[in-house]
Design a protein around this motif. Structure first.
Motif, PDB file in Angstrom:
ATOM      1  N   HIS A 103      33.027  38.274 -26.935  1.00 49.42           N
ATOM      2  CA  HIS A 103      33.154  37.259 -25.890  1.00 49.42           C
ATOM      3  C   HIS A 103      32.170  37.577 -24.769  1.00 49.42           C
ATOM      4  O   HIS A 103      31.936  38.748 -24.446  1.00 49.42           O
ATOM      5  CB  HIS A 103      34.580  37.234 -25.338  1.00 49.42           C
ATOM      6  CG  HIS A 103      34.843  36.087 -24.419  1.00 49.42           C
ATOM      7  ND1 HIS A 103      35.089  34.802 -24.868  1.00 49.42           N
ATOM      8  CD2 HIS A 103      34.889  36.015 -23.067  1.00 49.42           C
ATOM      9  CE1 HIS A 103      35.284  33.999 -23.835  1.00 49.42           C
ATOM     10  NE2 HIS A 103      35.164  34.708 -22.728  1.00 49.42           N
ATOM     11  N   VAL A 104      31.584  36.520 -24.199  1.00 48.61           N
ATOM     12  CA  VAL A 104      30.582  36.686 -23.142  1.00 48.61           C
ATOM     13  C   VAL A 104      30.936  35.802 -21.957  1.00 48.61           C
ATOM     14  O   VAL A 104      31.305  34.643 -22.114  1.00 48.61           O
ATOM     15  CB  VAL A 104      29.171  36.322 -23.659  1.00 48.61           C
ATOM     16  CG1 VAL A 104      28.153  36.389 -22.525  1.00 48.61           C
ATOM     17  CG2 VAL A 104      28.748  37.249 -24.789  1.00 48.61           C
ATOM     18  N   GLU A 105      30.838  36.370 -20.774  1.00 48.32           N
ATOM     19  CA  GLU A 105      30.958  35.643 -19.512  1.00 48.32           C
ATOM     20  C   GLU A 105      29.841  36.120 -18.599  1.00 48.32           C
ATOM     21  O   GLU A 105      29.205  37.147 -18.852  1.00 48.32           O
ATOM     22  CB  GLU A 105      32.312  35.905 -18.835  1.00 48.32           C
ATOM     23  CG  GLU A 105      33.509  35.375 -19.593  1.00 48.32           C
ATOM     24  CD  GLU A 105      33.702  33.880 -19.440  1.00 48.32           C
ATOM     25  OE1 GLU A 105      32.929  33.258 -18.680  1.00 48.32           O
ATOM     26  OE2 GLU A 105      34.612  33.337 -20.085  1.00 48.32           O
ATOM     27  N   ARG A 106      29.595  35.376 -17.532  1.00 43.76           N
ATOM     28  CA  ARG A 106      28.582  35.850 -16.594  1.00 43.76           C
ATOM     29  C   ARG A 106      29.104  37.039 -15.783  1.00 43.76           C
ATOM     30  O   ARG A 106      28.368  37.963 -15.460  1.00 43.76           O
ATOM     31  CB  ARG A 106      28.146  34.725 -15.656  1.00 43.76           C
ATOM     32  CG  ARG A 106      26.918  35.118 -14.850  1.00 43.76           C
ATOM     33  CD  ARG A 106      26.122  33.959 -14.322  1.00 43.76           C
ATOM     34  NE  ARG A 106      26.926  33.003 -13.614  1.00 43.76           N
ATOM     35  CZ  ARG A 106      27.064  31.737 -13.991  1.00 43.76           C
ATOM     36  NH1 ARG A 106      26.468  31.313 -15.081  1.00 43.76           N
ATOM     37  NH2 ARG A 106      27.798  30.903 -13.302  1.00 43.76           N
ATOM     38  N   ARG A 107      30.401  37.014 -15.464  1.00 44.99           N
ATOM     39  CA  ARG A 107      31.008  38.116 -14.706  1.00 44.99           C
ATOM     40  C   ARG A 107      32.200  38.665 -15.472  1.00 44.99           C
ATOM     41  O   ARG A 107      32.971  37.912 -16.070  1.00 44.99           O
ATOM     42  CB  ARG A 107      31.484  37.637 -13.330  1.00 44.99           C
ATOM     43  CG  ARG A 107      30.378  37.154 -12.403  1.00 44.99           C
ATOM     44  CD  ARG A 107      30.943  36.862 -11.018  1.00 44.99           C
ATOM     45  NE  ARG A 107      32.024  35.895 -11.080  1.00 44.99           N
ATOM     46  CZ  ARG A 107      33.252  36.093 -10.571  1.00 44.99           C
ATOM     47  NH1 ARG A 107      33.562  37.235  -9.991  1.00 44.99           N
ATOM     48  NH2 ARG A 107      34.163  35.144 -10.650  1.00 44.99           N
ATOM     49  N   ALA A 108      32.360  39.978 -15.448  1.00 46.57           N
ATOM     50  CA  ALA A 108      33.503  40.589 -16.121  1.00 46.57           C
ATOM     51  C   ALA A 108      34.816  40.135 -15.493  1.00 46.57           C
ATOM     52  O   ALA A 108      35.842  40.039 -16.183  1.00 46.57           O
ATOM     53  CB  ALA A 108      33.385  42.112 -16.075  1.00 46.57           C
ATOM     54  N   MET A 109      34.807  39.836 -14.208  1.00 50.20           N
ATOM     55  CA  MET A 109      36.017  39.386 -13.537  1.00 50.20           C
ATOM     56  C   MET A 109      36.492  38.037 -14.072  1.00 50.20           C
ATOM     57  O   MET A 109      37.639  37.651 -13.866  1.00 50.20           O
ATOM     58  CB  MET A 109      35.792  39.300 -12.026  1.00 50.20           C
ATOM     59  CG  MET A 109      35.715  40.657 -11.325  1.00 50.20           C
ATOM     60  SD  MET A 109      37.264  41.578 -11.459  1.00 50.20           S
ATOM     61  CE  MET A 109      38.357  40.535 -10.486  1.00 50.20           C
ATOM     62  N   ALA A 110      35.611  37.298 -14.761  1.00 49.58           N
ATOM     63  CA  ALA A 110      35.996  36.003 -15.313  1.00 49.58           C
ATOM     64  C   ALA A 110      36.718  36.137 -16.652  1.00 49.58           C
ATOM     65  O   ALA A 110      37.239  35.151 -17.167  1.00 49.58           O
ATOM     66  CB  ALA A 110      34.763  35.116 -15.478  1.00 49.58           C
ATOM     67  N   LEU A 111      36.740  37.340 -17.231  1.00 50.12           N
ATOM     68  CA  LEU A 111      37.446  37.557 -18.489  1.00 50.12           C
ATOM     69  C   LEU A 111      38.951  37.434 -18.264  1.00 50.12           C
ATOM     70  O   LEU A 111      39.487  38.011 -17.319  1.00 50.12           O
ATOM     71  CB  LEU A 111      37.111  38.938 -19.053  1.00 50.12           C
ATOM     72  CG  LEU A 111      35.650  39.149 -19.478  1.00 50.12           C
ATOM     73  CD1 LEU A 111      35.388  40.630 -19.719  1.00 50.12           C
ATOM     74  CD2 LEU A 111      35.339  38.344 -20.722  1.00 50.12           C
ATOM     75  N   ARG A 112      39.638  36.701 -19.131  1.00 54.18           N
ATOM     76  CA  ARG A 112      41.074  36.480 -18.999  1.00 54.18           C
ATOM     77  C   ARG A 112      41.807  37.257 -20.091  1.00 54.18           C
ATOM     78  O   ARG A 112      41.809  36.837 -21.261  1.00 54.18           O
ATOM     79  CB  ARG A 112      41.387  34.989 -19.076  1.00 54.18           C
ATOM     80  CG  ARG A 112      40.758  34.178 -17.939  1.00 54.18           C
ATOM     81  CD  ARG A 112      41.151  32.731 -18.020  1.00 54.18           C
ATOM     82  NE  ARG A 112      40.614  32.107 -19.227  1.00 54.18           N
ATOM     83  CZ  ARG A 112      40.956  30.901 -19.666  1.00 54.18           C
ATOM     84  NH1 ARG A 112      41.860  30.193 -18.999  1.00 54.18           N
ATOM     85  NH2 ARG A 112      40.423  30.400 -20.761  1.00 54.18           N
ATOM     86  N   PRO A 113      42.408  38.381 -19.754  1.00 56.15           N
ATOM     87  CA  PRO A 113      43.024  39.253 -20.765  1.00 56.15           C
ATOM     88  C   PRO A 113      44.049  38.548 -21.653  1.00 56.15           C
ATOM     89  O   PRO A 113      44.054  38.748 -22.871  1.00 56.15           O
ATOM     90  CB  PRO A 113      43.672  40.357 -19.928  1.00 56.15           C
ATOM     91  CG  PRO A 113      42.866  40.408 -18.676  1.00 56.15           C
ATOM     92  CD  PRO A 113      42.476  38.987 -18.405  1.00 56.15           C
ATOM     93  N   ALA A 114      44.916  37.729 -21.080  1.00 52.16           N
ATOM     94  CA  ALA A 114      45.957  37.075 -21.871  1.00 52.16           C
ATOM     95  C   ALA A 114      45.349  36.122 -22.904  1.00 52.16           C
ATOM     96  O   ALA A 114      45.764  36.100 -24.073  1.00 52.16           O
ATOM     97  CB  ALA A 114      46.925  36.332 -20.958  1.00 52.16           C
ATOM     98  N   ALA A 115      44.355  35.337 -22.496  1.00 48.74           N
ATOM     99  CA  ALA A 115      43.726  34.395 -23.417  1.00 48.74           C
ATOM    100  C   ALA A 115      42.968  35.138 -24.513  1.00 48.74           C
ATOM    101  O   ALA A 115      42.994  34.737 -25.683  1.00 48.74           O
ATOM    102  CB  ALA A 115      42.787  33.464 -22.651  1.00 48.74           C
ATOM    103  N   ILE A 116      42.299  36.214 -24.146  1.00 48.10           N
ATOM    104  CA  ILE A 116      41.557  37.004 -25.135  1.00 48.10           C
ATOM    105  C   ILE A 116      42.520  37.643 -26.119  1.00 48.10           C
ATOM    106  O   ILE A 116      42.271  37.674 -27.331  1.00 48.10           O
ATOM    107  CB  ILE A 116      40.710  38.069 -24.413  1.00 48.10           C
ATOM    108  CG1 ILE A 116      39.574  37.387 -23.637  1.00 48.10           C
ATOM    109  CG2 ILE A 116      40.147  39.085 -25.403  1.00 48.10           C
ATOM    110  CD1 ILE A 116      38.805  38.316 -22.725  1.00 48.10           C
ATOM    111  N   ALA A 117      43.627  38.150 -25.631  1.00 52.83           N
ATOM    112  CA  ALA A 117      44.629  38.760 -26.513  1.00 52.83           C
ATOM    113  C   ALA A 117      45.196  37.734 -27.485  1.00 52.83           C
ATOM    114  O   ALA A 117      45.424  38.039 -28.663  1.00 52.83           O
ATOM    115  CB  ALA A 117      45.737  39.384 -25.684  1.00 52.83           C
TER     116      ALA A 117
END
Length: 220
Positions: free
Chosen positions: A91-105
């Motif tokens: 998964h790629v985002e411009r900022r790591a803070m934009a990563l959503r742990p629940a959705a990724i899980a």
């Protein structure tokens, strides 16, 4: 180009994730994965985030300078049970803070459950919902058509009786200036301003992506 110069993303100067924050993010994903699929384990995780500055000039008078940033996440997990089916997720985002742990899980849990219990499709045609990884493989197979000077010639041989390469639902676009895109930038790697490039429009081939050198042959 006479159009307005693409703007830089507003979050380029946001702070990078600290090491402790990165560890906490990965631990949260692992915890959310266990919640979504009890017994599932995250066995490998890599989180990278960085910024870059580019300054390009050539003998034809082109001069461009731009900045970019990206955060990439690579995960590998195994399903519960003796079979220990494995799955990967990138998964790629411009900022790591934009990563959503629940959705990724949830996405990882879906892949693990499909790997563990899924069966081969009962049919090979018709309407299907493709996973992103399948779409990537299809695009990879189309690269000779979409990238390089041979694209137009290939399109002639691949067209069907209606003059199309696919159904009316197939549209493929490259747009490095798209707002919110992880790789949004005012210029591409050759220094040329980014813009929307339509390769296939409603099943009809329009153009391939060619390099600056191929698009503008040397003057004699």
């Amino acid at each position: 180009s006479t159009g307005a110069k693409p703007a830089l993303p507003a979050d380029l100067d946001a702070p990078l994730l600290a090491e402790a924050e990165g560890h906490a993010l990965l631990e949260t994903i692992a915890r959310e994965l266990r919640h979504e699929l009890p017994g599932a384990r995250l066995v490998h995780a890599v989180l990278e985030e960085g910024v870059s500055e580019s300054d390009l000039a050539n003998s034809r008078g082109l001069r461009a300078a731009w900045r970019s940033r990206v955060a990439s996440l690579h995960l590998e997990a195994v399903a519960p049970g003796e079979s220990a089916q494995a799955a990967r997720l990138d998964h790629v985002e411009r900022r790591a803070m934009a990563l959503r742990p629940a959705a990724i899980a949830r996405r990882m849990a879906d892949r693990l459950e499909t790997a563990r219990t899924g069966d081969a499709p009962e049919r090979d045609r018709g309407e299907m919902l493709l996973a992103p990884a399948v779409g990537v493989q299809i695009l990879r197979g189309l690269l000779p058509l979409l990238v390089g000077t041979r694209g137009s010639a290939l399109a002639e041989t691949w067209r069907d009786q209606r003059g199309r390469l696919g159904s009316e639902l197939l549209t493929i676009v490259d747009d490095g200036s798209r707002a919110g895109s992880p790789l949004q930038a005012p210029n591409d790697g050759e220094g040329v301003p980014t813009r929307e490039m339509v390769f296939i429009d409603s099943g009809v081939f329009r153009q391939p992506l060619v390099s600056w050198r191929e698009a503008r042959p040397p003057e004699l």
